[in-house]
Design a protein around this motif. Sequence first.
Motif, short mmCIF file in Angstrom:
data_model
loop_
_atom_site.label_atom_id
_atom_site.label_comp_id
_atom_site.label_asym_id
_atom_site.label_seq_id
_atom_site.Cartn_x
_atom_site.Cartn_y
_atom_site.Cartn_z
N LEU A 57 11.64 7.26 -12.31
CA LEU A 57 10.48 7.14 -11.42
C LEU A 57 10.32 8.40 -10.59
CD1 LEU A 57 8.36 5.02 -10.34
CD2 LEU A 57 10.08 4.43 -8.63
N MET A 58 9.11 8.95 -10.58
CA MET A 58 8.83 10.13 -9.76
C MET A 58 7.72 9.80 -8.78
SD MET A 58 9.18 13.37 -12.34
CE MET A 58 7.97 12.85 -13.52
N PRO A 59 7.81 10.31 -7.56
CA PRO A 59 6.73 10.09 -6.59
C PRO A 59 5.44 10.76 -7.06
CG PRO A 59 8.63 11.11 -5.53
CD PRO A 59 8.91 11.07 -6.99
N LEU A 60 4.33 10.20 -6.68
CA LEU A 60 3.03 10.77 -7.05
C LEU A 60 2.77 12.08 -6.31
CD1 LEU A 60 0.86 7.52 -7.01
CD2 LEU A 60 1.62 8.81 -9.02
N HIS A 72 3.92 10.47 4.69
CA HIS A 72 4.68 10.26 5.93
C HIS A 72 6.19 10.28 5.72
CE1 HIS A 72 1.05 9.40 8.13
NE2 HIS A 72 0.74 8.41 7.32
N TYR A 73 6.65 9.85 4.56
CA TYR A 73 8.08 9.67 4.33
C TYR A 73 8.66 10.75 3.43
CZ TYR A 73 6.34 5.18 5.88
OH TYR A 73 5.70 4.20 6.57
N ALA A 74 8.06 11.92 3.39
CA ALA A 74 8.48 12.97 2.47
C ALA A 74 9.96 13.31 2.61
CB ALA A 74 7.63 14.23 2.67
N ASP A 100 0.82 -1.21 0.00
CA ASP A 100 0.00 0.00 0.00
C ASP A 100 0.86 1.26 0.00
OD1 ASP A 100 -2.36 -1.42 -0.06
OD2 ASP A 100 -2.72 -1.28 2.10
N GLU A 101 1.96 1.25 0.75
CA GLU A 101 2.85 2.41 0.78
C GLU A 101 3.51 2.63 -0.57
OE1 GLU A 101 4.13 2.53 5.48
OE2 GLU A 101 5.09 1.06 4.16
N VAL A 102 3.92 1.54 -1.23
CA VAL A 102 4.50 1.66 -2.57
C VAL A 102 3.46 2.25 -3.52
CG1 VAL A 102 5.41 0.38 -4.55
CG2 VAL A 102 6.17 -0.21 -2.23
N GLN A 103 2.24 1.76 -3.43
CA GLN A 103 1.16 2.23 -4.30
C GLN A 103 0.83 3.70 -4.04
OE1 GLN A 103 -2.19 -0.41 -4.37
NE2 GLN A 103 -3.55 1.10 -5.26
N ASN A 104 0.93 4.14 -2.78
CA ASN A 104 0.67 5.54 -2.46
C ASN A 104 1.79 6.46 -2.90
OD1 ASN A 104 -1.83 4.99 -1.31
ND2 ASN A 104 -0.97 4.68 0.72
N LEU A 105 3.01 5.94 -2.96
CA LEU A 105 4.17 6.76 -3.34
C LEU A 105 4.40 6.84 -4.84
CD1 LEU A 105 6.83 5.77 -0.66
CD2 LEU A 105 5.87 8.04 -1.05
N PHE A 106 4.15 5.73 -5.56
CA PHE A 106 4.52 5.65 -6.97
C PHE A 106 3.39 5.11 -7.83
CE2 PHE A 106 8.41 4.76 -4.46
CZ PHE A 106 9.13 5.90 -4.78
N ASP A 107 3.38 5.51 -9.09
CA ASP A 107 2.46 4.94 -10.07
C ASP A 107 2.89 3.50 -10.32
OD1 ASP A 107 0.48 5.22 -12.40
OD2 ASP A 107 2.34 4.54 -13.38
N LEU A 108 1.99 2.54 -10.09
CA LEU A 108 2.36 1.12 -10.17
C LEU A 108 2.71 0.67 -11.58
CD1 LEU A 108 0.10 -0.69 -7.55
CD2 LEU A 108 2.45 0.13 -7.34
N GLU A 109 2.13 1.30 -12.60
CA GLU A 109 2.49 0.93 -13.98
C GLU A 109 3.94 1.32 -14.27
OE1 GLU A 109 -0.19 1.99 -17.13
OE2 GLU A 109 -1.95 1.53 -15.90
N THR A 110 4.32 2.50 -13.86
CA THR A 110 5.72 2.93 -14.04
C THR A 110 6.64 2.09 -13.17
OG1 THR A 110 4.95 5.17 -14.48
CG2 THR A 110 7.29 4.89 -13.98
N PHE A 111 6.20 1.80 -11.93
CA PHE A 111 7.01 0.99 -11.01
C PHE A 111 7.27 -0.39 -11.61
CE2 PHE A 111 7.96 -1.49 -7.24
CZ PHE A 111 8.75 -0.62 -6.51
#
Length: 139
Positions: free
Chosen positions: A44-47, A52-54, A21-32
């Motif tokens: 890769l760019m954060p969404l 929390h981890y900014a 869930d954290e990966v999905q909230n941070l990054f676009d899963l298709e690009t990931f």
Amino acid sequence: MSAFPDNPQKLIKVSLLLTRDEVQNLFDLETFAEIFEEPGNVNLMPLTNDHHYADMVADNYIQQNFMITGYKHRKDYRGQKPPQHNEEEHGREFEYYSLEGAHGKRMVEIYIFENGDTDVYLSFLRPANDIAELWIKGE
């Protein structure tokens, strides 16, 4: 005497294991997912920067490693060769992928183990003098 003799920059790596869930909230899963496709040169760019981890996240990551094979052992084999082909002491085989951002100070590191388990770490480098004190385990 230096506490980090093989580390002239005197940096330590701090890593945080992310949930799916954290990966999905941070990054676009298709690009990931493109991280795992040849030739392995994802940008890769954060969404968002609002999470929390900014402080641990770079604005942009560029892929550095693609499908590097390694073994995770439960025993310290420094100074000797680990038993890669001994079934009883065989380490857990994994594929390693990494992306780097923020002048090499921020990373996304991914380990895919032979059973399909996947660990995604958000990592960053800090000066070793950030450590004020260490305690021995059990004290």
